[in-house]
Design a protein around this motif. Structure first.
Motif, PDB file in Angstrom:
ATOM      1  N   GLU A 140      75.273  -7.043 100.530  1.00 53.94           N
ATOM      2  CA  GLU A 140      75.371  -7.056  98.950  1.00 53.94           C
ATOM      3  C   GLU A 140      74.678  -8.001  98.199  1.00 53.94           C
ATOM      4  N   SER A 141      75.175  -9.116  98.536  1.00 51.58           N
ATOM      5  CA  SER A 141      74.264 -10.368  97.814  1.00 51.58           C
ATOM      6  C   SER A 141      72.794 -10.265  98.322  1.00 51.58           C
ATOM      7  N   THR A 142      72.659 -10.088  99.284  1.00 53.38           N
ATOM      8  CA  THR A 142      71.061  -9.973  99.488  1.00 53.38           C
ATOM      9  C   THR A 142      70.463  -9.058  98.853  1.00 53.38           C
ATOM     10  N   LEU A 143      70.866  -7.713  98.612  1.00 57.01           N
ATOM     11  CA  LEU A 143      70.485  -6.541  97.942  1.00 57.01           C
ATOM     12  C   LEU A 143      70.263  -7.137  96.439  1.00 57.01           C
ATOM     13  N   ASP A 144      71.388  -7.453  95.927  1.00 55.01           N
ATOM     14  CA  ASP A 144      71.323  -8.273  94.431  1.00 55.01           C
ATOM     15  C   ASP A 144      70.135  -8.902  94.642  1.00 55.01           C
ATOM     16  N   GLU A 145      69.753  -9.973  95.406  1.00 57.52           N
ATOM     17  CA  GLU A 145      68.504 -10.761  95.387  1.00 57.52           C
ATOM     18  C   GLU A 145      67.180  -9.929  95.436  1.00 57.52           C
ATOM     19  N   VAL A 146      67.360  -8.976  96.325  1.00 60.53           N
ATOM     20  CA  VAL A 146      66.119  -7.859  96.462  1.00 60.53           C
ATOM     21  C   VAL A 146      65.798  -7.396  95.038  1.00 60.53           C
ATOM     22  N   ALA A 147      67.192  -6.983  94.283  1.00 68.49           N
ATOM     23  CA  ALA A 147      66.690  -6.643  92.765  1.00 68.49           C
ATOM     24  C   ALA A 147      66.126  -7.626  92.344  1.00 68.49           C
ATOM     25  N   PHE A 148      66.493  -8.966  92.298  1.00 68.14           N
ATOM     26  CA  PHE A 148      65.942 -10.062  91.567  1.00 68.14           C
ATOM     27  C   PHE A 148      64.612 -10.442  91.960  1.00 68.14           C
ATOM     28  N   VAL A 149      64.097 -10.100  93.390  1.00 70.72           N
ATOM     29  CA  VAL A 149      62.817 -10.432  93.752  1.00 70.72           C
ATOM     30  C   VAL A 149      61.856  -9.317  93.082  1.00 70.72           C
ATOM     31  N   VAL A 150      62.249  -8.101  93.209  1.00 68.11           N
ATOM     32  CA  VAL A 150      61.399  -7.179  92.497  1.00 68.11           C
ATOM     33  C   VAL A 150      61.450  -7.012  91.032  1.00 68.11           C
ATOM     34  N   GLY A 151      62.607  -6.949  90.473  1.00 70.31           N
ATOM     35  CA  GLY A 151      62.795  -6.826  89.041  1.00 70.31           C
ATOM     36  C   GLY A 151      62.121  -7.636  88.207  1.00 70.31           C
ATOM     37  N   PRO A 152      62.231  -8.877  88.064  1.00 70.56           N
ATOM     38  CA  PRO A 152      61.415  -9.705  87.170  1.00 70.56           C
ATOM     39  C   PRO A 152      59.741  -9.380  87.292  1.00 70.56           C
ATOM     40  N   PRO A 153      59.280  -9.452  88.497  1.00 69.27           N
ATOM     41  CA  PRO A 153      57.911  -9.104  88.232  1.00 69.27           C
ATOM     42  C   PRO A 153      57.430  -7.707  87.888  1.00 69.27           C
ATOM     43  N   LEU A 154      58.461  -6.706  88.246  1.00 65.11           N
ATOM     44  CA  LEU A 154      58.208  -5.401  87.788  1.00 65.11           C
ATOM     45  C   LEU A 154      58.119  -5.352  86.274  1.00 65.11           C
ATOM     46  N   ALA A 155      59.310  -6.057  85.591  1.00 67.39           N
ATOM     47  CA  ALA A 155      59.623  -5.954  84.172  1.00 67.39           C
ATOM     48  C   ALA A 155      58.491  -6.722  83.535  1.00 67.39           C
ATOM     49  N   THR A 156      57.888  -8.050  83.844  1.00 65.54           N
ATOM     50  CA  THR A 156      56.955  -8.480  83.252  1.00 65.54           C
ATOM     51  C   THR A 156      55.325  -7.821  83.421  1.00 65.54           C
ATOM     52  N   GLY A 157      55.133  -7.295  84.839  1.00 63.83           N
ATOM     53  CA  GLY A 157      54.109  -6.451  84.824  1.00 63.83           C
ATOM     54  C   GLY A 157      53.916  -5.084  83.954  1.00 63.83           C
ATOM     55  N   LEU A 158      54.885  -4.471  83.753  1.00 65.62           N
ATOM     56  CA  LEU A 158      55.070  -3.519  82.802  1.00 65.62           C
ATOM     57  C   LEU A 158      54.911  -3.899  81.240  1.00 65.62           C
ATOM     58  N   ALA A 159      55.614  -4.927  80.997  1.00 68.13           N
ATOM     59  CA  ALA A 159      55.715  -5.692  79.611  1.00 68.13           C
ATOM     60  C   ALA A 159      54.289  -5.914  79.299  1.00 68.13           C
ATOM     61  N   VAL A 160      53.316  -6.691  80.216  1.00 69.01           N
ATOM     62  CA  VAL A 160      52.099  -6.975  80.036  1.00 69.01           C
ATOM     63  C   VAL A 160      51.096  -5.941  80.241  1.00 69.01           C
ATOM     64  N   ALA A 161      51.267  -5.024  81.099  1.00 71.42           N
ATOM     65  CA  ALA A 161      50.276  -4.058  81.500  1.00 71.42           C
ATOM     66  C   ALA A 161      50.170  -2.976  80.705  1.00 71.42           C
ATOM     67  N   VAL A 162      51.559  -2.532  80.256  1.00 73.73           N
ATOM     68  CA  VAL A 162      51.798  -1.196  79.319  1.00 73.73           C
ATOM     69  C   VAL A 162      52.228  -1.535  78.106  1.00 73.73           C
TER      70      VAL A 162
END
Length: 365
Positions: A140-162
């Motif tokens: 579960e801690s590792t999956l938390d980190e999976v969310a934090f690996v994928v989430g921030p780049p996804l958020a910034t990518g959407l914010a900048v590109a869209v």
């Protein structure tokens, strides 16, 4: 071995999807408010209102889940949460008064269900022995980190590109789909606890929980300061999108530690695991304010992240061993509230320092 138990695979996937907003919302709101106001202090205040309210709302929602069952508590909380975050986004875009942003931020935080605490409570009732539970908590801690690996780049990518609001919209879509799906998995949820004569003594009287929550408070300060300061660091160097990748590298390192600990549970004494992890985090983050280039900063973030999962996994196991099983979701949520309060305070402080003296002052927090 832990996935041999019925329903655990679906439960894990649903909880992972539902926790992505945990890694996206604060950053997405920061990006939106900075885009609309050009003020990190204002963005930090709005993000802090969500986080501080979440520190109160998380344990309250977890207490209700322990008492009435997760399938009854998650859907109404999640519905109000999504409506509140959507209203906050519209309010920022419409430039309504600042107090309305804070009010909606508080409502958003109060109603966000703590899915991480809820799924860990499910594992505590499913695992057959301490080694299985150690692996489950590491997962579960590792999956938390999976969310934090994928989430921030996804958020910034959407914010900048869209558009900045699109990152928030994506987060709410995942919150709804994952959260409602987890609520529907009734086969793995613990039975509601009927407590006659009141709710029992306050769990915060536990000295163990007090110490772990204090530790989480300080770790949350590290996370919050790094989040807002890393956005400023990237913006100062002409690439806001890089912030997501830098934060993702921090989470990736923590996830790798979690995988190692999950594959070999029980090899470390829990108190030693906490001590080594906190020392590693302290030493590595102390160097970050003196780093200038992207490569050096990324290396520093990776080194800092290596200690995070070691602390979080051990802390959750200590709570599971020390607190009553009937109050477990609430106990996990209280410790998480420590993370949230520390993060909120650090975000607000770092935001003000960044406006005054640049990103390095924010990282120094």
């Amino acid at each position: 071995a832990i996935f041999a138990h019925p329903g655990t695979k679906i439960m894990t996937v649903a909880a992972l999807i539902g926790r992505f907003p945990m890694a996206m919302l604060g950053l997405a709101v920061t990006l939106l408010v900075v885009a609309e106001t050009a003020s990190y202090a204002t963005a930090g205040a709005v993000a802090a209102s969500i986080t501080l309210a979440g520190a109160v709302g998380g344990p309250l929602g977890a207490r209700l889940a322990d008492r009435f069952g997760q399938h009854r508590v998650i859907p109404p909380l999640l519905g109000i949460h999504i409506a509140a975050v959507t209203s906050l986004t519209v309010a920022v875009l419409a430039a309504t008064p600042f107090w309305s942003w804070l009010l909606l931020g508080v409502l958003s935080g109060l109603t966000g269900p703590n899915l991480g605490a809820m799924v860990r409570t499910r594992w505590a009732g499913i695992a057959s022995n301490p080694r299985e539970l150690g692996s489950a908590f590491a997962l579960e801690s590792t999956l938390d980190e999976v969310a934090f690996v994928v989430g921030p780049p996804l958020a910034t990518g959407l914010a900048v590109a869209v558009a900045p609001w699109s990152a928030i919209a994506a987060g709410m879509l995942m919150a709804g789909s994952g959260g409602f799906w987890l609520a529907a998995q009734r086969g793995t949820q613990p039975a509601p606890t009927v407590r006659a004569g009141g709710a029992g003594p306050p769990i915060w009287r536990s000295a163990t929980l007090q110490v772990i929550t204090a530790l989480m408070l300080l770790m949350g300060g590290t996370f919050g300061a790094l989040e807002v300061a890393t956005v400023a660091f990237a913006e100062e160097r002409g690439s806001v999108a890089a912030a997501g990748y830098l934060l993702g590298i921090f989470a990736l390192a923590s996830g790798l530690t979690g995988l190692v600990l999950g594959a070999r549970p029980g090899n470390w004494k829990l108190s030693n695991q906490v001590l080594v992890g906190t020392l590693a985090l302290a030493v590595t983050t102390a160097a970050l304010p003196f780093i200038d280039g992207f490569l050096g900063y990324a290396s520093g973030m990776f080194a800092a992240g290596l200690g995070v999962s070691a602390v979080l996994i051990a802390a959750m196991q200590i709570i599971e061993r020390s607190l009553p099983r009937t109050r477990l979701t609430e106990s996990f949520a209280v410790s998480t509230s420590g993370l949230l309060v520390g993060s909120a305070a650090a975000i607000a402080l770092a935001g003000a320092l960044i406006d005054a003296a640049g990103s390095s002052a924010g990282v120094a927090v």
